[in-house]
Structure formats: C-alpha cells, structure tokens
Design an enzyme around this catalytic site. Structure first.
Site, PDB file in Angstrom:
ATOM      1  N   LYS A 192       1.498 -31.740   6.149  1.00 20.12           N
ATOM      2  CA  LYS A 192       1.015 -33.163   5.666  1.00 20.12           C
ATOM      3  C   LYS A 192       0.302 -33.015   4.171  1.00 20.12           C
ATOM      4  CE  LYS A 192      -0.748 -37.136   5.389  1.00 20.12           C
ATOM      5  NZ  LYS A 192      -0.489 -38.181   5.841  1.00 20.12           N
ATOM      6  N   ALA A 237       7.138 -44.486 -13.372  1.00 14.94           N
ATOM      7  CA  ALA A 237       6.155 -44.137 -14.199  1.00 14.94           C
ATOM      8  C   ALA A 237       5.100 -45.381 -14.587  1.00 14.94           C
ATOM      9  CB  ALA A 237       6.497 -43.821 -15.592  1.00 14.94           C
ATOM     10  N   GLY A 238       3.735 -45.282 -14.310  1.00 19.13           N
ATOM     11  CA  GLY A 238       2.842 -46.279 -14.885  1.00 19.13           C
ATOM     12  C   GLY A 238       1.497 -45.798 -14.729  1.00 19.13           C
ATOM     13  N   CYS A 261      -5.323 -41.466   0.082  1.00 21.56           N
ATOM     14  CA  CYS A 261      -4.906 -40.286   0.391  1.00 21.56           C
ATOM     15  C   CYS A 261      -4.560 -39.335  -0.873  1.00 21.56           C
ATOM     16  CB  CYS A 261      -3.531 -40.711   1.119  1.00 21.56           C
ATOM     17  SG  CYS A 261      -3.891 -41.766   2.496  1.00 21.56           S
ATOM     18  N   PHE A 314       9.754 -42.429  -5.803  1.00 15.74           N
ATOM     19  CA  PHE A 314       8.626 -41.768  -6.379  1.00 15.74           C
ATOM     20  C   PHE A 314       8.691 -41.338  -7.845  1.00 15.74           C
ATOM     21  CE2 PHE A 314       4.924 -41.556  -3.709  1.00 15.74           C
ATOM     22  CZ  PHE A 314       5.242 -42.468  -2.804  1.00 15.74           C
ATOM     23  N   GLU A 340       0.534 -37.533  10.397  1.00 18.70           N
ATOM     24  CA  GLU A 340       1.004 -38.865  10.313  1.00 18.70           C
ATOM     25  C   GLU A 340       1.562 -39.113   8.940  1.00 18.70           C
ATOM     26  OE1 GLU A 340       1.546 -41.345  12.633  1.00 18.70           O
ATOM     27  OE2 GLU A 340       2.593 -42.196  10.784  1.00 18.70           O
ATOM     28  N   PHE A 341       2.793 -39.623   8.928  1.00 19.38           N
ATOM     29  CA  PHE A 341       3.236 -39.841   7.469  1.00 19.38           C
ATOM     30  C   PHE A 341       3.169 -41.208   6.696  1.00 19.38           C
ATOM     31  CE2 PHE A 341       4.989 -36.114   9.201  1.00 19.38           C
ATOM     32  CZ  PHE A 341       4.544 -34.980   8.595  1.00 19.38           C
TER      33      PHE A 341
HETATM   34  C1  UGA Z   1       0.823 -41.800   1.055  1.00 21.05           C
HETATM   35  C2  UGA Z   1       2.053 -40.885   1.418  1.00 21.05           C
HETATM   36  O1  UGA Z   1       3.088 -41.754   0.704  1.00 21.05           O
HETATM   37  C3  UGA Z   1       2.253 -41.038   2.891  1.00 21.05           C
HETATM   38  O2  UGA Z   1       3.520 -40.509   3.384  1.00 21.05           O
HETATM   39  C4  UGA Z   1       1.075 -40.581   3.400  1.00 21.05           C
HETATM   40  O3  UGA Z   1       1.084 -40.722   4.935  1.00 21.05           O
HETATM   41  C5  UGA Z   1      -0.213 -41.475   3.251  1.00 21.05           C
HETATM   42  O4  UGA Z   1      -0.268 -41.259   1.817  1.00 21.05           O
HETATM   43  C6  UGA Z   1      -1.479 -40.645   3.869  1.00 21.05           C
HETATM   44  O5  UGA Z   1      -1.665 -39.580   3.557  1.00 21.05           O
HETATM   45  O6  UGA Z   1      -1.965 -41.373   4.838  1.00 21.05           O
HETATM   46  P1  UGA Z   1       0.130 -44.441   0.757  1.00 21.05           P
HETATM   47  O7  UGA Z   1      -1.399 -43.626   0.218  1.00 21.05           O
HETATM   48  O8  UGA Z   1       0.100 -45.318   1.686  1.00 21.05           O
HETATM   49  O9  UGA Z   1       0.780 -43.207   1.219  1.00 21.05           O
HETATM   50  O10 UGA Z   1       0.715 -44.862  -0.742  1.00 21.05           O
HETATM   51  P2  UGA Z   1       2.039 -44.465  -1.422  1.00 21.05           P
HETATM   52  O11 UGA Z   1       3.227 -45.508  -1.356  1.00 21.05           O
HETATM   53  O12 UGA Z   1       2.270 -42.781  -1.332  1.00 21.05           O
HETATM   54  O13 UGA Z   1       1.586 -44.715  -3.022  1.00 21.05           O
HETATM   55  C7  UGA Z   1       0.502 -43.946  -3.455  1.00 21.05           C
HETATM   56  C8  UGA Z   1       0.040 -44.320  -4.871  1.00 21.05           C
HETATM   57  O14 UGA Z   1       1.223 -43.827  -5.759  1.00 21.05           O
HETATM   58  C9  UGA Z   1       0.091 -45.745  -5.225  1.00 21.05           C
HETATM   59  O15 UGA Z   1      -0.776 -45.950  -5.909  1.00 21.05           O
HETATM   60  C10 UGA Z   1       1.394 -46.050  -5.864  1.00 21.05           C
HETATM   61  O16 UGA Z   1       1.360 -47.268  -6.614  1.00 21.05           O
HETATM   62  C11 UGA Z   1       1.581 -44.711  -6.744  1.00 21.05           C
HETATM   63  N1  UGA Z   1       3.055 -44.730  -7.141  1.00 21.05           N
HETATM   64  C12 UGA Z   1       4.003 -44.203  -6.054  1.00 21.05           C
HETATM   65  C13 UGA Z   1       3.350 -44.521  -8.230  1.00 21.05           C
HETATM   66  O17 UGA Z   1       2.393 -44.745  -9.155  1.00 21.05           O
HETATM   67  N2  UGA Z   1       4.417 -44.154  -8.560  1.00 21.05           N
HETATM   68  C14 UGA Z   1       5.643 -44.049  -7.697  1.00 21.05           C
HETATM   69  O18 UGA Z   1       6.668 -43.720  -7.896  1.00 21.05           O
HETATM   70  C15 UGA Z   1       5.122 -44.221  -6.251  1.00 21.05           C
END
Ligand code: UGA
Length: 437
Positions: free
Chosen positions: A208, A256-257, A264, A253, A148-149
């Site tokens: 995955k 930066a921060g 996950c 993605f 699942e993604f």
């Molecule tokens: C992530 C993956 O994006 C999904 O595809 C995957 O299905 C899921 O894990 C999982 O394994 O179940 P998720 O954990 O919901 O999804 O969140 P993301 O949107 O990936 O963000 C993850 C973290 O990265 C957050 O803390 C977000 O703030 C941070 N982030 C994201 C950044 O710091 N910079 C970015 O450019 C993007």
C-alpha cells in the site's frame, strides 16, 4: 457472511455499503454519533458519487446497520478495521491512536475462528504487533492485512470492482485458513476475474505505501518536468503525451499542475520515510523528501505566477479560485493544494473568493478567513484574475466569451492544465498554464 466494519469514514462507510451490496450482513461501527445517525438514515456524511444511492439500495434489504456500540461486532465472522491513520501533529509519522483503539475495543467481542482484517494504511510492522495482541486475547482468531486502493470520487466502483486484492497472512501461504474466508467475502469480484495475491504481513502493508509513493513520485516527476519546461519554453502536456505513449511509462498520473494533496498521498509518503528511518533504512526513501519538496514548490510557484500576472502586486487584488477540494468529485479538503494556495494569496493581501460545487462547507471550517461563494457566476464577478485549481467538469466547460463579460480583467491561471489555451486566448484572455509556454 456476518461482517463488522469499524470506522465509517471515507474508507469504512463505502466498504460497509459495498459489503452489504455483495450480499453480506453488515454492521458499521464508529465513535462519531453524527456520522452514524446520517448513515442510518441512508445519508452519506461526505460527498462520494453513488454512495447515497447505494446506501438507500442496501438499507432496504435490511442487511446494513450502523451503530456507535462496539459490542455490535460480537457475532460477526469478519471484522474490518477501517479507521484513519492521520499524520501526527508536528511529526512525519502516522498517528496510530485510532487503529490501536479500534483493535483493543474489538478484543472482548472476538470469538474463535474470527478474522480481523486490517484495511487502514499503516507503518510496516503494525500487523505483527496487532496479531500478537489479538492472539493473547483470542488465540483462535486470525489477523489479515488487506490494503485498500480505492480513490475518492471513484470509491464505490473501486471497492466493488478493484483491480487486485492483496491478502497478507502470518505465514504468507495460500493454505492459511484466513484465505478461504476472505475469498468467500470477496466471492463476487473474484468470480468476475479480479486477481488476488497472498503475501506475508509486512509485504501486504508495504504494497500500500509503496503504491502511493510510486503515484506521488510519478506526479512529482511530471511537475519537475513542468519546471524545466517553463525554463526552456517547452510544453509539459505535450511532453507527457509523448512519453506516456511508451506503455512502460503510461499517460496516467502524468498530469502536471499544482500537485497532489488529500488525506493519503502527502501523509503516506511522510509516514513511509519516518518508518524507514525507524527501521534503519532511511537512505532508501530519501528521494521521497524530494518528491514532497517538488510538490510543495508547486503551491509557491502558483502564488508567484499570480503575482506576476497581476502586474503590480497582490495587495487588494480580487482573486477568484475555482475549486477547493483536493480533487474533483470529492468534498475532501484535507491538504488541498487549491485551498493552501488560496490561503497564501489571502495572507499576502489579496481578496480571495473561493467557489466549489461540493467542498465549501469543509473549506469554510478549515479556512474561515476566506470568502466563499457557491454560485460560479457570482464568484467570478469583478475578478482581477481567475485561478482554476480543482478541475471539476463544470469549470472545464466554462465559456471564455461569456466569462470575459463577468470579470474585471480577463486573466486566467490554469493550475491543472485542462483548458484549451488557444480558445481562451482567442476570446481575449491572458492565459497561463503550468509548464506551458
Ligand atoms: C490515492 C490513491 O490513488 C489510491 O489508490 C489510494 O487508495 C488512496 O490514495 C488512499 O491511500 O486511500 P486519492 O487520495 O483518492 O487516492 O486521490 P488520487 O486520485 O490519487 O489523487 C491524489 C492527488 O494527486 C490529487 O490532489 C490529484 O489532483 C493529484 N494528481 C493526480 C495530480 O496532480 N496529477 C495526476 O496526474 C494525478
């Protein structure tokens, strides 16, 4: 089709509701009685946009029920395993207790021709192990790995309109009997053009963890660039805009921060390294150690920067943290960088107040020693410094002129680089982003 979904957390609850939406008859099963009673009353046990409306919508059709009784899985054609695989305590590997228990619990209820479909994120090799367990009990049932993604905050849409399906089957062949059955489950999204790939079991499992590792690497790459930008006086947001225009790189993605968190990415890259070690391929993934280290350094960097911005140390400083969830549109605080920073500041003597539109309940259970205030205006009163750590839309829209009258000192650290520095500086604020001059 008749479907059972075992595990009703962030993944399973959404999956069960979406499968019912697609027209199937679904039973969701979980050991947590409170979760089941919430879901039975069409109440989402966690915040996920659109989930509650969807639960109400499908429960009216009578196609969706929830129970704690595993025997309710009997009679379903397809059984989805959606339980969690958290990080083991004190180790990098994934804790497989729940996946194993769900599979063993399901065995007595399997009938010939049934499909067991794994959706949980697991170490490669798990599917083969579960397949032999299943075939000992019901030789005519089949195991498929169908990762699942979905992203939290977009889970309903990601489940109903995924960008791809991956089916891992024992022989890796399109002709495998399970392929046609899963095609029927996903008939509607497939008809609207979602591509699907059939692979062998280990490839599907690896897709995955490889995808999440790539995403984590992309975030840590841009955060490493942020470190460099700070040293060189450059702006990482403009750098990301420019390199992101190359469509081989892409802008997504590259924000930066304060880095990635959640249930996950952090645990998945660690479990992936641990599994590679077990397979004798640890060298292949040593770079993920660096990805993890860059990510964790962001949190320390924010604590240092806050101390710097406060001028004379953190002791007794009133700090307001905007955001507790690991990302906006979620109430999930698992490994939330925002909360981790808030807790570190508190430990170093600051008086920390945290606000968040949805995650305060979960945050207070995780870190009861912090102070939580729901109302943003109240949370900001008399702050010596404000830290924006989770980029909820309402924080992006805050008015620096109005806010300047609420706080004790107009100082802001934008941990997600989402505010306009010129606008905040013009309103009299001392503004700092990460990796920006
Ligand atoms: C992530 C993956 O994006 C999904 O595809 C995957 O299905 C899921 O894990 C999982 O394994 O179940 P998720 O954990 O919901 O999804 O969140 P993301 O949107 O990936 O963000 C993850 C973290 O990265 C957050 O803390 C977000 O703030 C941070 N982030 C994201 C950044 O710091 N910079 C970015 O450019 C993007």
């Amino acid at each position: 089709m008749r479907i059972s979904v075992i595990g009703c957390g962030y993944l399973g609850a959404v999956h069960a509701a979406c499968m019912a939406k697609l027209g199937h008859e679904v039973v969701g099963i979980d050991v947590d009685a409170r979760k089941i009673s919430d879901l039975s009353a069409a109440k989402a046990p966690f915040y996920e946009p659109g989930l509650e409306a969807l639960l109400e919508d499908v429960q009216e059709t009578g196609r969706l029920t929830f129970t704690t009784d595993m025997s309710a899985a009997a009679g379903s054609d397809v059984h989805f395993i959606c339980v969690g695989t958290p990080q083991k305590k004190g180790e990098n590997g994934a804790d497989m207790t729940y996946v194993d228990a769900a599979t063993v619990g399901l065995l007595p209820h399997l009938a010939a021709g049934n499909l067991v479909v794994g959706k949980s994120t697991v170490p490669v090799g798990t599917a083969a192990r579960l397949a032999s367990l299943i075939s000992e009990h019901q030789p005519d049932a089949h195991l498929v790995w169908n990762p699942e993604f979905l992203r939290e905050g977009h889970a309903v849409d990601d489940t109903l309109h995924p960008d791809r399906f991956v089916y891992g089957v024992s022989d890796g062949s399109e002709e495998h009997v399970a392929v046609a059955v899963l095609d029927e489950v996903y008939a509607s999204p497939l008809a609207s053009g979602t591509p699907r790939l059939v692979t062998d079991l280990p490839t599907a499992e690896l897709v995955k963890t490889a995808a999440n590792s790539f995403l984590a690497t992309k975030i840590s790459f841009i955060n490493a660039m942020a470190e460099l930008c700070e040293a060189a006086g450059a702006d990482v947001t403009r750098l990301a805009d420019a390199i992101g225009m190359d469509d081989r790189i892409g802008r997504k993605f590259l924000h930066a921060g304060i880095g990635f968190g959640g249930g996950c990415l952090p645990k998945d890259i660690r479990a992936f390294m641990a599994r590679a070690g077990e397979l004798g391929a640890d060298q292949a993934l040593t770079f993920l150690r660096e990805v993890d280290a860059i990510n964790m350094r962001r949190r320390t960097r924010v604590v240092e920067l806050t101390r710097e911005l406060c001028g004379d140390g953190l002791l007794g400083k009133r700090i307001t943290v905007l955001g507790a969830a690991f990302k906006p549109e979620s109430d999930d605080v698992r490994d939330s960088p925002a909360l981790s920073i808030a807790a570190q500041l508190q430990l170093q003597g600051a008086v920390v107040t945290v606000t968040d539109p949805k995650a305060l309940g979960n945050a207070a259970r995780r870190f009861p020693e912090l102070q939580y205030v729901q109302d943003v205006e109240t949370a900001l009163q008399n702050a010596d410094i404000v830290l924006l750590l989770t980029e909820w839309q309402e924080y992006r829209e805050l008015d620096p002129h109005v806010l300047a009258r609420t706080v004790a000192a107009p100082r802001i650290l934008d941990g997600r680089n989402v505010l306009d520095p010129a606008k905040w500086r013009a309103a009299g604020w001392l503004y700092r982003g990460l990796g920006r001059p």
